[in-house]
Motif scaffolding. Structure first.
Motif: not given
Length: 151
Positions: A6-7, A19-21, A50-53, A86-90
């Motif tokens: 998501v950008t 939400a990220l904070a 940002v890459i997020h889940q 998974a986040l690091l790979l993405a």
């Protein structure tokens, strides 16, 4: 596990940044967490992504052929389930999509889990920043500087 890249758009900065904070505050409860305003300010740059889940996120900044992992945070309730990996790979995939050939990061030397994650992913320690991080009790910890060539 399906990751969403998501950008964030200007109109949704504060909602998503909040939400990220909240995740960042839970993940880094022994240090000063980044505020929603600080995260939104970072995301205001076209260089930042940002890459997020739901369980966590990775925030990076790509400039020319380099990328810096600004932070990777996973909510404590979701740790040890592969989300950080998974986040690091993405993050690395998106970095390569943006033209980065080399990734850099800083990690607190007392963050054993993160150090193990980065080492397992091929990052190598290249230096140290003494007393870089400050815990809430006032104690300071050095940061390990790490880097990796991206494929």
């Amino acid at each position: 596990m399906r990751l969403r890249r998501v950008t964030l758009l200007r109109s949704s900065f504060m909602t998503d940044a909040a939400a990220l904070a909240a995740i960042h505050a839970a993940a880094f409860d022994n240090t000063r967490a980044w505020s929603a305003d600080e995260i939104a300010s970072l995301l205001d740059s076209r260089l930042t992504f940002v890459i997020h889940q739901p369980e966590g996120f990775a925030l990076g900044r790509a400039v020319a052929d380099e990328v810096e992992l600004l932070t990777l945070a996973v909510h404590p309730a979701a740790r040890r389930q592969g989300h950080a990996r998974a986040l690091l790979l993405a993050f690395e995939d998106e970095s390569e999509n943006r033209g980065a050939a080399r990734a850099y990061l800083e990690v607190a030397q007392d963050n054993i889990a993160a150090l193990a994650l980065y080492k397992a992913a091929g990052y190598q320690t290249t230096g140290t920043r003494p007393a870089y991080y400050r815990h809430k009790d006032g104690s300071q910890i050095a940061a390990s500087l790490m880097e990796k060539a991206l494929n």
